[in-house]
Scaffold this active site. Sequence first.
Site, short mmCIF file in Angstrom:
data_model
loop_
_atom_site.label_atom_id
_atom_site.label_comp_id
_atom_site.label_asym_id
_atom_site.label_seq_id
_atom_site.Cartn_x
_atom_site.Cartn_y
_atom_site.Cartn_z
N ALA A 39 -44.17 -50.56 39.95
CA ALA A 39 -43.91 -49.58 38.89
C ALA A 39 -42.93 -50.16 37.88
CB ALA A 39 -43.33 -48.31 39.52
N GLU A 90 -60.89 -65.10 16.62
CA GLU A 90 -61.22 -65.99 17.74
C GLU A 90 -62.27 -65.32 18.62
OE1 GLU A 90 -58.66 -66.00 21.22
OE2 GLU A 90 -57.01 -65.32 19.94
N CYS A 124 -54.75 -66.75 18.03
CA CYS A 124 -54.20 -65.63 17.25
C CYS A 124 -53.73 -66.05 15.85
CB CYS A 124 -53.04 -64.99 18.01
SG CYS A 124 -53.48 -64.54 19.69
N THR A 166 -52.19 -57.31 28.88
CA THR A 166 -51.77 -57.83 27.57
C THR A 166 -52.95 -57.94 26.61
OG1 THR A 166 -51.90 -60.15 28.31
CG2 THR A 166 -49.77 -59.06 28.52
N SER A 216 -48.07 -70.56 27.98
CA SER A 216 -48.25 -69.95 26.65
C SER A 216 -46.92 -69.41 26.11
CB SER A 216 -49.32 -68.85 26.68
OG SER A 216 -48.85 -67.68 27.33
N HIS A 255 -45.77 -62.43 15.94
CA HIS A 255 -47.01 -62.22 16.68
C HIS A 255 -46.60 -61.56 18.00
CE1 HIS A 255 -50.62 -62.71 18.90
NE2 HIS A 255 -50.10 -63.60 19.73
N ASN A 338 -52.13 -56.40 22.22
CA ASN A 338 -52.29 -57.64 21.46
C ASN A 338 -53.66 -57.61 20.81
OD1 ASN A 338 -52.21 -60.18 20.41
ND2 ASN A 338 -52.03 -61.26 22.38
N SER A 372 -52.36 -69.84 20.23
CA SER A 372 -52.35 -70.84 21.30
C SER A 372 -53.20 -72.03 20.93
CB SER A 372 -52.90 -70.21 22.58
OG SER A 372 -52.02 -69.21 23.04
N1 ACO Z 1 -40.06 -53.40 36.62
C1 ACO Z 1 -39.51 -53.98 35.53
N2 ACO Z 1 -39.78 -55.28 35.17
C2 ACO Z 1 -40.64 -55.97 35.94
C3 ACO Z 1 -41.22 -55.42 37.10
C4 ACO Z 1 -40.92 -54.07 37.42
N3 ACO Z 1 -41.44 -53.47 38.48
N4 ACO Z 1 -42.03 -56.37 37.65
C5 ACO Z 1 -41.95 -57.46 36.87
N5 ACO Z 1 -41.09 -57.22 35.84
C6 ACO Z 1 -40.75 -58.11 34.73
C7 ACO Z 1 -40.53 -59.55 35.14
O1 ACO Z 1 -39.21 -59.78 35.57
C8 ACO Z 1 -40.86 -60.25 33.84
O2 ACO Z 1 -39.79 -60.13 32.94
P1 ACO Z 1 -38.94 -61.43 32.53
O3 ACO Z 1 -39.93 -62.40 31.94
O4 ACO Z 1 -37.97 -60.94 31.55
O5 ACO Z 1 -38.36 -61.90 33.81
C9 ACO Z 1 -41.98 -59.41 33.25
O6 ACO Z 1 -41.90 -58.15 33.90
C10 ACO Z 1 -43.37 -59.97 33.51
O7 ACO Z 1 -43.48 -60.22 34.89
P2 ACO Z 1 -44.09 -61.60 35.40
O8 ACO Z 1 -44.06 -61.63 36.87
O9 ACO Z 1 -43.47 -62.74 34.64
O10 ACO Z 1 -45.59 -61.36 34.90
P3 ACO Z 1 -46.86 -62.21 35.19
O11 ACO Z 1 -46.51 -63.65 35.32
O12 ACO Z 1 -47.62 -61.57 36.28
O13 ACO Z 1 -47.69 -61.98 33.82
C11 ACO Z 1 -47.90 -62.86 31.57
C12 ACO Z 1 -47.09 -61.99 32.52
C13 ACO Z 1 -47.75 -64.33 31.94
C14 ACO Z 1 -47.38 -62.63 30.17
C15 ACO Z 1 -49.41 -62.44 31.66
O14 ACO Z 1 -49.54 -61.08 31.33
C16 ACO Z 1 -50.30 -63.26 30.75
O15 ACO Z 1 -50.73 -64.36 31.11
N6 ACO Z 1 -50.67 -62.74 29.52
C17 ACO Z 1 -51.50 -63.46 28.58
C18 ACO Z 1 -50.79 -64.61 27.92
C19 ACO Z 1 -49.88 -64.19 26.77
O16 ACO Z 1 -49.94 -63.07 26.28
N7 ACO Z 1 -49.04 -65.14 26.29
C20 ACO Z 1 -48.18 -64.89 25.17
C21 ACO Z 1 -48.33 -65.88 24.03
S1 ACO Z 1 -49.98 -66.45 23.75
C22 ACO Z 1 -50.93 -65.10 23.26
O17 ACO Z 1 -50.58 -64.36 22.41
C23 ACO Z 1 -52.22 -64.88 23.94
#
Ligand code: ACO
Length: 465
Positions: A39, A90, A124, A166, A216, A255, A338, A372
Amino acid sequence: MTSGQGQWPADVGITAIEIYFPSQYVDQEELESFDGASAGKYTIGLGQKRMGFCSDLEDINSLCMTVVHKLMEKTGTAYEAIGRLEVGTETLVDKSKSVKSVLMQLFPASAAADIEGVDTTNACYGGTAALFNALNWVESSAWDGRLALVVCGDIAVYATGSARPTGGAGAVAMLVGPHAPLVVERGLRSSHMQHAYDFYKPDLNSEYPVVDGRLSIQCYLSALDRCYGRYRQKAAALPGGGPVTVDSFDAVLFHSPFGKLVQKSLARLVFNDFLETDAAAVPERFPGLEGVQVSEPHKTLEESYFDRDVEKAFMERSRAQFEQKTKPSLLLASNVGNMYTPSLYSCLVSLLVSKKPDELTGSRIALFSYGSGLASSLFSIRIATTNGSGSRLEALLAGVSDVVGRLEARQKVEPAAFADTMQLREQSHHLAPYAPKADPSMLFPGTYYLTGIDEKHRRQYARAT
Ligand code: ACO
């Protein structure tokens, strides 16, 4: 309106803007629970509220037709007034055939087809490349006095897993010309381009990217550092130029794949300002941060994450600046998700709908675009105060004044139904012949939608009434 000899037209920039987002969304809190995520992960951890998505009725062509038709209709612009049409996307369906060529269907026979421009693709970033192409054309010897039309659109979908929350979808269209209320500042564009496999779409039979989420984010933050450094150098080198800090801008837009990354990005810029500050001035400019120790920061992609303690300190230090300069720009990004190429321009629309005209006039906006792969730029817009731009700004703002109402008029869909829709899109992707299954009555009036794909993959569309 003529180009004149030997001089650039004045105040080239965005004269009108329109946004389209889907009529249905999934709630991120409900999605967390449905996905079995802890959550708060999507809502607090990523900073997202809702995510827009498309059924099998919409594709990249329909999104772009919808937004162009709406822009032209709302502004009363004649198609004959367009001399260049650029698309950034894209989301590829016909690969070699551009979305621009599909958009030519909207141009009536009376409008000349003498219209330069095609599609530009790099994740993007394509919308920014399209915008730069349009600006360059208006400032070039090829310009014939007509307007440029810039369109960016995408359907951002991920396979099940950590990246799925996302996603998002939408399209933005902008008219570009002289005497604009949103003037793109000359000589102040910086870019960073580099090879990286952080997000790409090697499987042409799937809508889903291959994504290394952690990489990324590293690439994004590293590109931001580099663009900001170069922007500052360029600003300092301009006649009358001087030092640039975050406080040089009234608004800082990014972005926006998810809100938390954006907040970290603003903190990152403040961190860059800190690194550029003379040690003697740190106690006055960054009280409480005198003790921060940074050894050779962000020199490589791998090192470009914040040190956690430093991140915490700068997130805290920049909180008020974030609230004031960036948060208003996240209305659409947090409620739609996004949109890929339109993401940055959705932030511009969000900023515009969050302020009164007199608050906007004369303000200066920084915009960071990231795609990216990777391509990135930082540039700036000044909201003009001269040349009758007051009424032009009001006309531009009137065009987007329905955005909040449209966001609220969307239909919430249960996560299970959202997952079914994703599965339907997966199964129907590139099927031919194909008849869409979803019900067009749920679309906003004026939305183009796919009525069928024939055995030769040719697509037909209708417009919802
Ligand atoms: N309550 C509050 N916060 C939480 C909880 C919770 N229960 N669980 C996790 N979090 C936080 C984490 O601490 C983290 O925050 P932090 O980075 O400040 O530490 C955040 O939530 C995300 O959690 P992660 O475990 O890092 O998430 P995960 O690795 O599973 O996925 C990611 C996140 C990598 C962004 C994934 O959604 C993804 O791959 N998205 C697509 C790539 C992307 O958007 N990249 C951005 C630039 S490129 C582009 O625009 C496509």
